[in-house]
Design an enzyme around this catalytic site. Structure first.
Site, mmCIF file in Angstrom:
data_model
loop_
_atom_site.group_PDB
_atom_site.id
_atom_site.type_symbol
_atom_site.label_atom_id
_atom_site.label_comp_id
_atom_site.label_asym_id
_atom_site.label_seq_id
_atom_site.Cartn_x
_atom_site.Cartn_y
_atom_site.Cartn_z
ATOM 1 C CD GLU A 16 10.565 57.098 32.770
ATOM 2 O OE1 GLU A 16 9.613 57.655 32.222
ATOM 3 O OE2 GLU A 16 10.990 57.441 33.880
ATOM 4 C CB SER A 17 15.326 52.410 31.823
ATOM 5 O OG SER A 17 14.638 51.177 31.737
#
Lengths: 267, 252, 267, 252
Positions: free
Chosen positions: B50-51
């Protein structure tokens, strides 16, 4: 133009006032920790702190009593566990009560996008069926005018001050960062005032693959703070100090140990 | 080679990832399992963090969701808004991996607060992060969580991420795109939603674990499938790859 | 994976069908002109053509009779003047009537964003006070649930086929493009099927500053078409053929000259 | 040096750009004027093109809005959605330059169709492009257009971009952020909206042009300000810089 680049203490004194809404962002990478410590040193109070992933620096700001409210989506010590100062504030109001406004990552990211876009709200497929809307006033249903489908709206985030760390700036204050860029651009553009701390000030920003450049005129102040992201990292300049994240667990668990740590920062 | 219950859990989770699936990975056990799968039977597995890193190929286990090794080895690095809006939300990711502080009989997940009062929680947990939308939008969800009566509860104190709601049809009613939790992999075995009423049902046990142990570690009256299979024990190559990743010494 | 890379004619035959909604994008740069000519050659009919800036290649597709409808925001020969085939279709239904759905750039860009995001609509500050909403059904007011302010909603664009040109792909079909990237990423992600024509197929995509990479699994087909953007350009590979844009004015003004040009393409 | 009416118009437009303004530039006369300003009195002028280039410093006149020289020399290149959403919409751009096929007495602009019937237009024009939102969101708008009764009409056939609507208060009522057209620069002179009723009024004439000529070239009864000033003629450095940009031979 070089008037945009000032010492960190001056920038924080100029930009951050008691009661402000302040966002320090950086998704694991390029977290402006040194700027957070400067806010602690300057004794700011009553801040509404905004951040997708409150981690050590927010645990520190909360424990130091700077915050009245936290707007967030995930508050933890990544890979380690809980944020004990945050927990102590929420569970026992120590050192002060902490109001919370809780979202998901998707919601927070879109709130910054709306803020950067000059829109009052953003639309997403989110929160449906969860208990978050019952406890968070800033989540509302919205109906598509074309399909009739119900989606979720969240209001824009427009902090008074947005603060991020970056790899470099040039002398005119143009800022460049790369690697995991998170919501850096959005928080700077969404905020009324902004501060970017940088590893290095250079004569010219040579292009770097994957780099984002923010023109100086879109940034209020730049401060030269090498290592200013520690214990997080700045790709190409430093590595993440994973031991520090581990060590923070013990410091933060205990009010006494934390108070001692705090004395070291404000000394 | 002998192995721990956690190693069995991780290997079972890795095996659940097939071929060139795109997998949305959280840090911790999910990341270990996904990286293990990529190094063993699923070299084309696409890891999405998700980064903002898409197609990361880390040569060691990333220590955080934003570890530099992810950005350095990814096919593409995008901003966090783009990750959620362009990649997760439209259903481009096949499998989402989630953990849980509490999970209930319909696979709903709590990572927000323990206790009945949100405003005055017994334990304040980290919160939602990306989980609600991962649970909503991935093609399917795999939950990895150690099994205990504290964690496996009849009803979660707070629905952070929707599993199967109150049962059949709830996901469709809510407009959630994905199929929701299809596997709950624990240190004891595997639970799957019943095809009819979506209640989590014990379908598999890890070697050496009994159904009674699994029932005893569950806070509701756990249903046991008519046929409960036994997980194949971790193979030597699996354990070697796993320990190379985690840096764990060979088990006793 | 190399099955993703196919000859242009095969890709167009597989992906583009009569009656489809097709978007060929590229904001001045990286316009997939060769793919447009292949659509003409294959004699597709009844297409809804979507494009922010219909220019020469859309004038050609419209003049060739491929289009039933055009969804757009600016239809002209940039720096030269009008699109005469487009005009002839709108003003005189030659060679066929052309329905139009007209937006602004901001509206079209946001429609692609919504399409790429899996949302049914997007919100913007746009069109207010203009005559466009009176003539375009896909513009609607929407009210912010938090502030009560009225803004504008536009529905998502989700073409059946999205086509763009790019600098490079690797053998697995991962695509890389840089320079002015326009709405390339959005149109590919918004479309049910996609085709990227590329200048070069390489073993490895070395990083380039400012480059966007689309993973192969997000693209349906890739075709190796060097010069496929002519008369537009591919930064690092070719220059814009400004003379061709000038020359098109004369060809397109006259139905006879155009028909002769068309015979050359379909021969 | 002698000069043409178009050169006078371009020089007048360039002079209207001051200091480190951010300027949203369309191709054609606006781009020529903005580039001229950057090379003469306003070296810090920030050129923003809707193709996504911010702070472009072209060493020659770009031949299209997406000319490679813009991307190659820009401080930042962003996608088109970002340009409109993050940079234009929130009011970050000080000045927007627009052209017009028709402009009316309140500075409303038509670039869509000529004729009363949208569905059956007398002339189909290119359409809106970025103009409606440039007109809405830039701090102020400068219009550059050659003056004739065909172009300067009492009421535009189609409002593509809002100027001052039907008069005072209309922009605020519509929620438009910027101040709208503050200058209409033509080949004859300059029109400015009346501070009270927002009607375009002749305030300046280029050297050698009479108010009667300007009135005759306007499709409504053009109001003439009490004091009409005369534009300073293009200087030799201005003309030299302009001709270097456009490649025009020295005018006869």
């Amino acid at each position: 133009m070089s008037g945009r680049i000032v010492p960190l203490a001056d920038a924080v004194a100029e930009l951050v006032h008691d009661g402000d809404t302040v966002a320090l962002e950086g998704f694991t990478h390029l977290i402006p920790v040194a700027a957070g410590h400067e806010i602690i040193r300057q004794g700011r109070r009553g801040l509404t702190l905004v951040r997708m992933t409150p981690d050590i620096v927010y645990d520190q700001l909360i424990g130091a009593g700077c915050a009245a409210k936290l707007v967030f989506s995930w508050a933890g010590n990544p890979g380690v566990g809980s944020l004990h100062r945050f927990r102590d504030a929420v569970q026992h109001a120590w050192p002060a009560p902490l109001e919370i406004e809780e979202h998901s990552h998707a919601g927070m990211a879109n709130r910054y996008v709306a803020g950067a876009s000059g829109l009052p709200f953003a639309v997403l497929r989110g929160y449906l069926g969860t208990d978050l809307p019952a406890h968070t006033a800033t989540i509302a249903p919205i109906t598509c005018p074309f399909t009739g489908e119900t989606l979720t709206a969240v209001p824009a985030l427009n902090p008074d001050v947005g603060i991020v760390h970056a790899q470099r700036a040039d002398r005119a204050g143009n800022v460049q960062f790369w690697g995991i860029t998170g919501v850096h651009k959005e928080v700077v553009l969404a905020s009324a005032r902004s501060l970017v701390t940088v590893e290095e000030v250079v004569d010219e920003l040579t292009p770097v693959p994957g780099a984002v450049v923010l023109p100086g005129w879109a940034v209020t102040r730049v401060a030269h703070v090498p290592g200013g992201a520690h214990p997080s990292y700045a790709m190409g300049y430093s590595d993440r100090d994973n031991d520090y994240y581990q060590a923070w667990d013990a410091i933060s668990r205990d009010r006494g140990a934390f108070t001692e740590w705090l004395a070291g920062v404000t000394a | 080679m002998s192995w721990t219950a956690d190693e069995m859990m991780t290997v079972a989770a890795a095996r659940a990832l097939r071929g060139d699936t795109r997998c949305f990975v959280g840090i911790g056990l999910p990341s270990t399992a996904a990286n293990l799968a990529r190094r063993t039977h699923a070299p084309d597995l696409v890891l999405v963090y998700e980064s903002g890193t898409i197609g990361a190929k880390p040569d060691r286990l990333p220590l955080s969701i934003g570890d530099g090794v992810l950005a350095a080895t990814a096919d593409a690095v995008v901003g966090v808004p783009e990750m959620f809006n362009y990649w997760l939300q439209p259903g481009r990711i096949g499998v989402g991996f989630l953990g849980a502080a509490q999970i209930d009989r319909h696979g709903n997940i709590n990572t927000t607060v323990i206790g009945p009062d949100y405003a005055d929680p017994r334990v304040r947990l980290p919160g939602a992060g990306g989980a609600p939308e991962i649970a909503a939008s991935c093609g399917e969800v795999i939950v990895i969580v150690r099994q205990s009566t504290r964690t496996f509860v009849d009803r979660v104190d707070f629905v952070t991420s929707v599993g199967h709601g109150d049962g059949p049809g709830d996901r469709a009613r809510l407009g959630l795109r994905g199929r929701g939790p299809v596997l709950v992999i624990t240190d004891l075995g595997v639970l799957e939603p019943d095809p009819d009423d979506r209640e989590l049902t014990l379908t598999r046990l890890h070697p050496g674990v009994t159904a009674e142990q699994a029932v005893a570690a569950t806070g509701w009256k756990l249903r046991v499938a008519d046929t409960v299979t036994t997980t194949e024990a971790p193979s030597e190559p699996e354990l070697t790859a796993l320990r190379a990743l985690t840096g764990a010494k060979e088990h006793p």
